[in-house]
Structures are given as C-alpha cells and as structure tokens.
Design an enzyme around this catalytic site. Structure first.
Site, PDB file in Angstrom:
ATOM      1  CG  HIS A 154       0.356   6.312  -0.588  1.00 40.20           C
ATOM      2  ND1 HIS A 154      -0.821   6.856  -1.058  1.00 40.20           N
ATOM      3  CD2 HIS A 154       0.047   5.737   0.609  1.00 40.20           C
ATOM      4  CE1 HIS A 154      -1.799   6.623  -0.186  1.00 40.20           C
ATOM      5  NE2 HIS A 154      -1.296   5.934   0.828  1.00 40.20           N
ATOM      6  CG  HIS A 156      -1.687   1.266   1.428  1.00 43.39           C
ATOM      7  ND1 HIS A 156      -2.968   1.468   0.958  1.00 43.39           N
ATOM      8  CD2 HIS A 156      -1.327   2.422   2.055  1.00 43.39           C
ATOM      9  CE1 HIS A 156      -3.361   2.691   1.283  1.00 43.39           C
ATOM     10  NE2 HIS A 156      -2.385   3.293   1.955  1.00 43.39           N
ATOM     11  CD  GLU A 157       2.061   3.444   3.662  1.00 45.09           C
ATOM     12  OE1 GLU A 157       2.199   4.521   3.050  1.00 45.09           O
ATOM     13  OE2 GLU A 157       1.096   3.225   4.424  1.00 45.09           O
TER      14      GLU A 157
HETATM   15 ZN   LIG Z   1      -2.247   5.250   2.521  1.00 40.38          ZN
END
Ligand SMILES: [Zn+2]
Length: 231
Positions: A103, A99-100
């Site tokens: 980004h 998830h990171e």
């Molecule tokens: Zn996030």
C-alpha cells in the site's frame, strides 16, 4: 405504503459470503502462523527491508495491538503491524507485512485506484449511513409524493458512492497483494514453497473485500427494488 421487509432475501448471499470469508481468513491465518519462514526474519524487518529497497525512507514501521489490525496510514506515514505480524517470523507475518508495504508503494507510485478510493471515501462513509436514513425517511414520507421521491433518490445516490467505494477497494487490495508476493519471491524472503502459503493468506484476506463489495451491491439492488415496490 412501502414494504421495509421486501426483498429481505437479497441480504442472505452477502451475509453467508461474509461469514465464510471471515472463517477462511481466521483459519488460513492460524495455519500459516505456525509455519516459520526459512529466513527467520520478522514481519517488521521484512517491511523495513522492502521500504529500504524501494528507497522509501519517510515511512515508519510500528507495532500495534489486536489481531489482523495491520494497516498503512498515509497521513501519518506509518505502517502499523499487529504484534503477531510485527514480531512473527512465520509465513503469514511476512505476507501481511509485505502487503501493507504494498500500500505504501502504491502511494509512492501514485497508483490511480487508491487516489480514486481516497477521493470518494468521505462521501462513501457518509452514504453508507445517511443514504439509508434518507431512503427510510422518504418511504415514511411516502404520502408527500415528490418530496419523498427526492429523499429516496438522494439516498440511493449517496448509498451508490459507498457501493462504488467497496468496488474500487478491490483493485487496491489485489494490487497490494500482488506486489507483496512478487517482492517476497524476487527478494528471496520466501522460497517457492513458502510463497504458496503467503498467497493463500493474502487470498483469504482478499475474499473479505469481495464479500463486502457483493454485500454492498446486493444492498443497493434491494434498496432500489424496495423503493419501487408500493402497496
Ligand atoms: Zn490492504
């Protein structure tokens, strides 16, 4: 005279939803932290593999303290993963790490919502506090007529930026999670059964952002209604 306590009940749904979201994140995270991934690689390795696959080679992956403190810092070009995610080989760790990285990929692909989010951030963070202060000042200065109206309207306008920020955060977070799930699945990091677990962890995390947005919208509604209710 304005009633500061009027429409107090508008705070309740957001509060309950936020509490539920916090509980949901903690319990889901705890559950999937105990399910080791079959690949048996760490969150840090996963993040590095994905960055490499996307040919992003100017972003570092670092370990940081705390629990669920994972984040990507675009200014420092660093993905910081909490110890349990950095070193963990469980489904939750892989989901959060991906998830990171999601980004970081958003920045590399100039994903529009994240640019909008960063643009409104300074005024939004100001608006969440100063907005309130101005509105309350306006209410206290109620007898001054048009001056108090300017304070109240200005405060509401400022607070609206904060509300907008919490809303534009939603596509940013959903998109990072969608990217994470696709990468983990297509890249063979997790199998179909494991992917379901990662989806649950990231889904629970998304719920906290939904709760924040709903809370902000209801607070704005309350401020508007409050500013219109006079004795
Ligand atoms: Zn996030």
């Amino acid at each position: 005279m304005y009633y500061f306590y009027s429409y107090w009940w508008l705070i309740i749904p957001g509060m309950l939803l936020s509490l539920f979201a916090q509980w949901k994140v903690k319990s889901t995270y705890k559950k999937y932290q105990q399910v080791n991934s079959k690949k048996n690689i760490t969150g840090a390795q996963t993040a590095k593999y994905i960055l490499e696959a996307y040919k992003i080679n100017d972003i570092a992956v670092e370990e940081t303290g705390g629990t669920l403190t994972d984040h990507y810092s675009p200014h420092e070009k660093v993905i910081r993963l909490s110890t349990n995610v950095y070193r963990g080989t469980d489904i939750a760790a892989l989901g959060i790490a991906a998830h990171e990285v999601g980004h970081a990929i958003q920045y590399s692909k100039s994903y529009a919502p994240i640019a909008i989010r960063n643009t409104v951030f300074p005024i939004a963070s100001l608006g969440s506090n100063l907005g309130y202060v101005l509105i309350i000042l306006g209410m206290i200065l109620g007898s001054l007529g048009s001056i108090s109206q300017i304070f109240i309207l200005g405060g509401i306008a400022l607070f609206s930026f904060f509300v907008f920020f919490t809303i534009v955060t939603l596509p940013v977070e959903f998109d990072a999670s969608n990217r994470a799930i696709k990468i983990l699945s297509k890249g063979g990091f997790l199998d179909t059964e494991e992917i379901e677990g990662a989806k649950k962890v990231l889904g629970a995390a998304a719920l906290t952002y939904i709760a924040s947005a709903i809370t902000a919208v209801l607070n704005l509604l309350r401020l508007v209604l409050m500013s219109r209710s006079r004795d």
